[in-house]
Design an enzyme around this catalytic site. Structure first.
Site, PDB file in Angstrom:
ATOM      1  N   TYR A 111      28.546  34.343  50.246  1.00 55.57           N
ATOM      2  CA  TYR A 111      29.630  35.111  49.610  1.00 55.57           C
ATOM      3  C   TYR A 111      29.141  36.297  48.767  1.00 55.57           C
ATOM      4  O   TYR A 111      29.714  36.583  47.725  1.00 55.57           O
ATOM      5  CB  TYR A 111      30.509  34.209  48.729  1.00 55.57           C
ATOM      6  CG  TYR A 111      30.759  32.838  49.275  1.00 55.57           C
ATOM      7  CD1 TYR A 111      31.339  32.657  50.528  1.00 55.57           C
ATOM      8  CD2 TYR A 111      30.423  31.701  48.554  1.00 55.57           C
ATOM      9  CE1 TYR A 111      31.571  31.390  51.043  1.00 55.57           C
ATOM     10  CE2 TYR A 111      30.649  30.429  49.060  1.00 55.57           C
ATOM     11  CZ  TYR A 111      31.222  30.279  50.300  1.00 55.57           C
ATOM     12  OH  TYR A 111      31.436  29.023  50.800  1.00 55.57           O
ATOM     13  N   HIS A 112      28.143  37.034  49.239  1.00 55.38           N
ATOM     14  CA  HIS A 112      27.615  38.145  48.442  1.00 55.38           C
ATOM     15  C   HIS A 112      27.573  39.464  49.215  1.00 55.38           C
ATOM     16  O   HIS A 112      26.544  40.143  49.232  1.00 55.38           O
ATOM     17  CB  HIS A 112      26.199  37.805  47.942  1.00 55.38           C
ATOM     18  CG  HIS A 112      26.122  36.607  47.070  1.00 55.38           C
ATOM     19  ND1 HIS A 112      24.959  35.872  46.883  1.00 55.38           N
ATOM     20  CD2 HIS A 112      27.065  36.001  46.313  1.00 55.38           C
ATOM     21  CE1 HIS A 112      25.187  34.868  46.069  1.00 55.38           C
ATOM     22  NE2 HIS A 112      26.459  34.916  45.700  1.00 55.38           N
ATOM     23  N   PRO A 113      28.662  39.901  49.879  1.00 50.52           N
ATOM     24  CA  PRO A 113      28.618  41.172  50.605  1.00 50.52           C
ATOM     25  C   PRO A 113      28.576  42.364  49.654  1.00 50.52           C
ATOM     26  O   PRO A 113      29.307  42.414  48.659  1.00 50.52           O
ATOM     27  CB  PRO A 113      29.918  41.156  51.415  1.00 50.52           C
ATOM     28  CG  PRO A 113      30.855  40.301  50.613  1.00 50.52           C
ATOM     29  CD  PRO A 113      29.986  39.244  49.988  1.00 50.52           C
ATOM     30  N   HIS A 169      23.933  37.684  51.698  1.00 47.31           N
ATOM     31  CA  HIS A 169      23.012  36.553  51.683  1.00 47.31           C
ATOM     32  C   HIS A 169      23.462  35.512  52.704  1.00 47.31           C
ATOM     33  O   HIS A 169      24.474  34.844  52.497  1.00 47.31           O
ATOM     34  CB  HIS A 169      22.964  35.929  50.283  1.00 47.31           C
ATOM     35  CG  HIS A 169      22.203  36.734  49.288  1.00 47.31           C
ATOM     36  ND1 HIS A 169      22.583  36.840  47.965  1.00 47.31           N
ATOM     37  CD2 HIS A 169      21.066  37.475  49.413  1.00 47.31           C
ATOM     38  CE1 HIS A 169      21.725  37.608  47.322  1.00 47.31           C
ATOM     39  NE2 HIS A 169      20.795  38.004  48.184  1.00 47.31           N
TER      40      HIS A 169
END
Length: 548
Positions: free
Chosen positions: A480-482, A304
């Site tokens: 911070y959403h890999p 994101h």
């Protein structure tokens, strides 16, 4: 460095003590007849800044508890290298994140199932969300009570966050008291958070703490995994253990049943490639013998991308490092420790929103994180944080851009090469421009009249779509959403699938990946709760395989 003479033997080796790894270590060791070893590259979670929610500011700067990854230069983001913080301690990123508890939309999971991943539709995964949860509001159709993960309302939300919610309603969005209530995701409201009595409740607190004293669970911290050990050939190739470094020496631990990688979307594919499992030409480029040629390892990276709108504030209400808050720090700390109240309970991102960029969208495609403070550069710009103001993050929930994780070299201590390829699909920047416009609508609502100072970013001079797009290219960052780099899929029809719907690695027996890297597509929300759900479901799959 020489190998340690003695080789240990357990039933299951779990690599990575983050959100999913903590779940697995706890659930698998519930059976006293099973032995489990958890390897974590970082230290334990004893540092007090982990447990104080406001300690996030320090954790963002820590070089001990934060991997502090950076991307390669991003060609669609003005050639910038983006900072990617990830937790490096027991609990992983659940020990340093903003504690936001959202699951995404049910259609996210139904989409996984529609791609051929049996058992991963929303009705299938909901029981695992409920099993993991200890919801402070009590159990319901969509929520659980009594589970390991405490989920609660804010103990002391900022007045500015209440203003944000009122402004969102004035701008035409519904107020939403529960973003995880089935299909009812759209609207504005407060986040619920993984806290208990105002303190962080990480996966390590919820899952590992009750299990630490079990004689069949061995937790080794400061243990850097180097490679998965494989034996056999062809269809008989099997994972039999892990080589890792601890206290300056190489050690080997063998697994009777399975090796499980839970090192996250960056390091699980890295470890597979270091072990000879991955795209053959890329492995050969680094002098690694290809044992299993899996082209999908490290591919399908999704994240994101996030951009901020920031305003100067008129009143002394900010949760930043203002003079008032600094002087009141001792009292705030007393409130936290004595009553679980006060400013230090704040996660920074108190207000949530799931919006549609256009009414024609079937489900929300934008997420908001409202912060009652002036913020930039992941909170690392302390001087900027000292001023009065408020900020809004906005991200495109379903980006079409795809990136990759590759090796820089074959040194296990090296960071992987992160090429997120943000905005490589033209639809993504158009969606983010719409997101900024929605945020401006909310900040222009009458509720903010008493607090709204000058717009500091993007700034009042940035008005056209092209100017907004340029601002995004110059300033957007990760939220911070890999995910997605060990994609779950059907081997017969998807050549890029790395694991099947039981999370078993293609072409290797006794090896699974259990973390956010298995997501075929990014969920429309924060990723910590879904990662814990993945750990819960995987624990049942692993137990069932052992009984078979």
């Amino acid at each position: 460095m020489g190998k340690q003479a003695d080789t240990k033997l357990v039933d299951y080796v779990v690599v990575g003590g983050g959100s999913a790894g903590c779940v697995l270590a706890s659930r698998l060791s519930e059976d006293p007849g099973v032995t489990v070893c958890l390897l974590e590259a970082g230290p334990s979670d004893t540092n007090p800044t982990i447990h104080v929610p406001a300690g996030m500011l320090w954790l963002m700067r820590s070089k001990v508890l934060n991997w502090q990854f950076n991307t390669e230069p991003e060609s669609h983001l003005a050639g910038r290298k983006l900072f990617w913080p990830r937790g490096r301690m027991l609990g992983g990123s659940s020990s340093m994140n903003a504690m936001c508890y959202t699951r995404g939309h049910p259609q996210d999971y139904d989409g996984w199932a529609a791609q051929g991943n049996a058992g991963w539709g929303f009705d299938d995964v909901l029981p695992y969300f409920r099993r993991s949860e200890d919801q402070s509001r009590g159990a319901s159709t969509y929520h659980g009570a009594g589970g390991p993960l405490h989920v609660s309302d804010f103990r002391a939300p900022s007045p500015l966050t209440r203003t944000y919610i009122a402004a969102g309603v004035q701008a035409g969005f519904p107020e939403n008291e529960d973003f995880n209530d089935g299909e009812n995701q759209e609207g504005v409201g407060y986040f619920q958070v993984t806290q208990k009595n105002g303190l962080r409740w990480s996966a390590a607190k919820g899952y590992l703490d009750p299990a630490r004293d079990r004689p069949n669970l061995h937790i080794i911290t400061a243990a850097m995994a180097h490679r998965v050990l494989l034996e056999g050939q062809g269809d008989e190739r099997r994972a039999v253990g892990v080589e890792y470094q601890h206290q300056g020496k190489l050690h080997t631990i063998k697994a009777r049943h399975e090796v499980i990688l839970s090192a996250g979307a960056l390091q699980s594919p890295q470890l597979l490639m270091l072990s000879g499992i991955g795209p053959g030409p890329h492995l050969q480029q680094h002098g690694i013998t290809t044992l299993v040629d899996l082209p999908g390892v490290g591919q399908n990276l999704q994240d994101h991308l996030d951009v901020m709108v920031v305003h100067q504030g008129k009143r002394a209400l900010s949760r930043g490092l203002t003079p008032q808050n600094i002087l009141g720090g001792p009292w705030s700390f007393y409130q936290l420790m004595a009553h679980g109240q006060g400013m230090f309970t704040s996660n920074g991102a108190e207000g949530c929103g799931f919006l549609k960029s256009d009414p024609s969208e079937p489900i929300p495609d934008l997420q908001l994180h409202f912060m009652p403070a002036r913020m930039r550069n992941h909170g690392r710009d302390l001087r900027f944080l000292m001023g009065q103001g408020f900020s809004m993050h906005v991200c495109d929930l379903h980006p079409k851009s795809r990136g990759q994780i590759t090796l820089k070299d074959k040194n296990p201590a090296s960071h992987p090469a992160i090429q997120a390829n943000y905005l490589s699909h033209p639809d993504d920047i158009a969606k983010m421009v719409k997101g900024i416009k929605q945020v401006r609508r909310i900040f222009a609502a009458p509720a903010f009249d008493h607090d709204r100072g000058a717009e500091l970013a993007p700034g009042p001079q940035v008005t056209t779509d092209e100017q907004l797009a340029d601002y995004i290219r110059q300033h957007a960052e990760t939220i911070y959403h890999p995910v997605g780099t060990c994609k779950m899929g059907t081997f017969a029809t998807d050549p890029m699938a790395v694991v099947d719907d039981h999370l078993r690695v293609r072409g290797v027996r006794g090896l699974r990946v259990v973390d956010a890297s298995i997501m075929p597509t990014l969920v429309g929300g924060n990723t910590n709760a879904p990662t814990i759900m993945i750990g819960e479901k995987a624990s049942d799959l692993i137990k069932a395989a052992r009984r078979a």
